[in-house]
Design an enzyme around this catalytic site. Structure first.
Site, short mmCIF file in Angstrom:
data_model
loop_
_atom_site.label_atom_id
_atom_site.label_comp_id
_atom_site.label_asym_id
_atom_site.label_seq_id
_atom_site.Cartn_x
_atom_site.Cartn_y
_atom_site.Cartn_z
N GLY A 32 -7.44 -48.16 14.61
CA GLY A 32 -7.64 -49.58 14.89
C GLY A 32 -8.43 -50.28 13.78
CB CYS A 128 -17.22 -61.47 25.01
SG CYS A 128 -16.55 -59.87 25.38
CE1 TYR A 155 -12.60 -55.41 24.85
CE2 TYR A 155 -14.26 -57.06 24.33
CZ TYR A 155 -13.54 -55.93 23.99
OH TYR A 155 -13.78 -55.32 22.78
CE LYS A 159 -15.43 -52.72 24.37
NZ LYS A 159 -15.35 -51.41 23.71
CG ASN A 184 -15.56 -63.64 17.64
OD1 ASN A 184 -16.41 -63.35 18.48
ND2 ASN A 184 -14.58 -64.48 17.88
CG HIS A 198 -9.64 -61.37 18.07
ND1 HIS A 198 -9.32 -60.03 18.03
CD2 HIS A 198 -10.45 -61.51 19.15
CE1 HIS A 198 -9.91 -59.41 19.04
NE2 HIS A 198 -10.60 -60.29 19.74
NE ARG A 206 -0.52 -71.43 14.97
CZ ARG A 206 -1.57 -71.10 15.76
NH1 ARG A 206 -2.78 -71.56 15.50
NH2 ARG A 206 -1.39 -70.32 16.80
CG ASP A 288 -12.16 -75.66 23.35
OD1 ASP A 288 -11.24 -75.53 22.51
OD2 ASP A 288 -12.74 -76.73 23.58
O1 GFB Z 1 -10.82 -64.94 18.59
P1 GFB Z 1 -10.56 -65.71 19.80
O2 GFB Z 1 -9.19 -65.64 20.38
O3 GFB Z 1 -11.47 -65.32 21.02
O4 GFB Z 1 -10.93 -67.24 19.42
P2 GFB Z 1 -12.96 -65.68 21.50
C1 GFB Z 1 -10.67 -68.23 20.34
C2 GFB Z 1 -11.09 -69.60 19.82
O5 GFB Z 1 -10.24 -69.98 18.73
C3 GFB Z 1 -10.88 -70.59 20.93
C4 GFB Z 1 -9.42 -71.08 19.14
O6 GFB Z 1 -11.78 -71.68 20.78
C5 GFB Z 1 -9.45 -71.02 20.67
O7 GFB Z 1 -9.17 -72.29 21.27
N1 GFB Z 1 -8.09 -70.92 18.55
C6 GFB Z 1 -7.43 -71.88 17.84
C7 GFB Z 1 -7.29 -69.83 18.59
N2 GFB Z 1 -6.23 -71.47 17.47
C8 GFB Z 1 -6.11 -70.18 17.92
C9 GFB Z 1 -5.06 -69.21 17.80
O8 GFB Z 1 -4.00 -69.43 17.25
N3 GFB Z 1 -5.30 -67.99 18.35
C10 GFB Z 1 -6.49 -67.70 18.98
N4 GFB Z 1 -6.66 -66.46 19.46
N5 GFB Z 1 -7.48 -68.61 19.13
C11 GFB Z 1 -12.92 -63.18 22.06
C12 GFB Z 1 -12.62 -62.41 23.29
O9 GFB Z 1 -13.21 -64.47 22.47
O10 GFB Z 1 -14.04 -62.71 21.38
C13 GFB Z 1 -12.57 -60.96 23.01
O11 GFB Z 1 -11.40 -62.85 23.81
C14 GFB Z 1 -13.69 -60.48 22.11
O12 GFB Z 1 -12.67 -60.32 24.23
C15 GFB Z 1 -13.93 -61.39 20.93
O13 GFB Z 1 -14.87 -60.41 22.86
C16 GFB Z 1 -15.16 -61.02 20.17
O14 GFB Z 1 -13.93 -65.68 20.36
O15 GFB Z 1 -12.95 -66.89 22.36
#
Ligand code: GFB
Length: 331
Positions: A32, A128, A155, A159, A184, A198, A206, A288
């Site tokens: 991974g 998270c 998740y 954890k 992150n 992510h 994109r 968000d």
């Molecule tokens: O990395 P991500 O998906 O997760 O980021 P989290 C999400 C943020 O990016 C949100 C915005 O504010 C989304 O609205 N975003 C914008 C997008 N465009 C995109 C896109 O195309 N794809 C994605 N994925 N997001 C994660 C947890 O939370 O954090 C995991 O889901 C883990 O479990 C990780 O803990 C560290 O930061 O919100």
């Protein structure tokens, strides 16, 4: 290695003992994003027996298989980097798998490691685990002080259970196991799936595809206003070894850069690196997630560690990796 009784004598549990470079190190999740970076770093640092089977050879959700594997291989050190992971949409739409798979992976690996008296173990969690509205920057003490962000609570609960299991083993069995909570992550080896990944790999893909297609606009998810902190996985790998050699206490240790930025600013950086010059729009009907999750990295800083890879450089390196691996069909 230090025992649990040493821990009370040393605040922050400083160990300062080098791991034996010939120790057998099992990296669970070795294929991974995190596990592969840990394997690369340990090999670079002189470890001669580092790795672990991929999920096709050993499904860590299968308890009997995990116990048989430990009995045959008898690792001295374990880095538990195996997990079902994904971005906000994957977490929000598949909570069943995020809870069940992660609990099973952790319980199997931790139970088998205990059965075989593994001398040193590092469990990797995630930022998270902290409450959605924790004070910023988030200190380790914020754990279990408030409600979680609903898009990734399954998740997070898995954890948190892993942290509790490591702490239970420390208290009950005196083994010097520890937990790290990275912010992150991104880097080479990431998942670039358009729906499940992510935010950083999603944006890289994109913008790259939009540039190649000459698209006049892209639409990202959410409002772009949430703030996130990003750590290059090679920095995390360095932090893992640093902690294995210097930390021995109950509490988890945050691993981050100490700075964050909005998703909108993140998108600007990615667009510049990728060379996309069209319009960037935001779809506020998409979630968000948590408004902000900036980790307080002072516990790790007190042990002499700081991140090195800046976001622009890290994104450029990750984009180069993506383009190279697109050509070979591996992403
Ligand atoms: O990395 P991500 O998906 O997760 O980021 P989290 C999400 C943020 O990016 C949100 C915005 O504010 C989304 O609205 N975003 C914008 C997008 N465009 C995109 C896109 O195309 N794809 C994605 N994925 N997001 C994660 C947890 O939370 O954090 C995991 O889901 C883990 O479990 C990780 O803990 C560290 O930061 O919100």
């Amino acid at each position: 290695l230090a025992t649990a009784s040493d821990v009370t004598a040393a605040p922050h549990g400083e160990v300062h003992r080098l791991l034996d470079r010939s120790a057998r190190v099992f990296v669970a999740g070795s294929r991974g994003l995190v596990g592969s970076a840990v394997c690369r770093h340990l090999a670079r640092k002189g470890f001669t027996d580092v790795g672990g089977p991929g999920s096709a050879q050993l499904d860590l959700r299968e308890r009997r298989a995990v116990f048989e594997w430990f009995a045959a291989e008898r690792p001295h050190v374990v880095v538990l980097a195996a997990a079902r992971v994904g971005g906000i949409r994957a977490n929000a739409t598949r909570p069943t798998e995020f809870l069940s798979d992660n609990l099973r992976i952790q319980i199997n690996v931790l139970d088998a490691a205990l059965r075989h008296g593994v001398e040193r173990l590092l469990f990797l969690g995630s930022s998270c685990i902290y409450p959605k509205f924790a004070d910023q920057p988030i200190r380790e003490e914020a754990l279990l002080t408030g409600a979680l962000e609903p898009t990734n609570d399954a998740y997070a609960i898995a954890k948190i259970a892993g942290i509790l299991q490591v702490q239970a083993v420390r208290r009950q069995h005196g083994l010097p196991w520890i937990c790290a909570m990275p912010t992150n992550l991104y880097g080479p080896g990431d998942n670039f799936h358009p729906e499940h990944s992510h935010v950083l790999p999603s944006l890289i893909r994109r913008f790259h595809e939009a540039r190649l297609a000459g698209a006049p606009r892209v639409v990202n998810w959410g409002t772009g206003t949430p703030r996130r902190e990003f750590l290059h996985v090679d920095d995390l790998a360095r932090a893992c070894l640093h902690l294995l050699e210097r930390y021995d206490a109950d509490g988890p240790v945050n691993v981050g850069t100490g700075t964050d930025l909005t998703i909108r600013e993140t998108a600007e950086i990615v667009a510049r690196v990728v060379g996309y010059r069209g319009a960037v729009e935001w779809d506020a009907s998409q979630p968000d997630g948590t408004p902000r999750k900036l980790l307080d990295p002072s516990r790790l800083a007190a042990l002499g560690w700081t991140s090195r890879i800046g976001l622009r450089e890290g994104v450029a390196r990750t984009y180069a990796w993506y383009v190279e691996n697109l050509a070979t069909g591996t992403v």
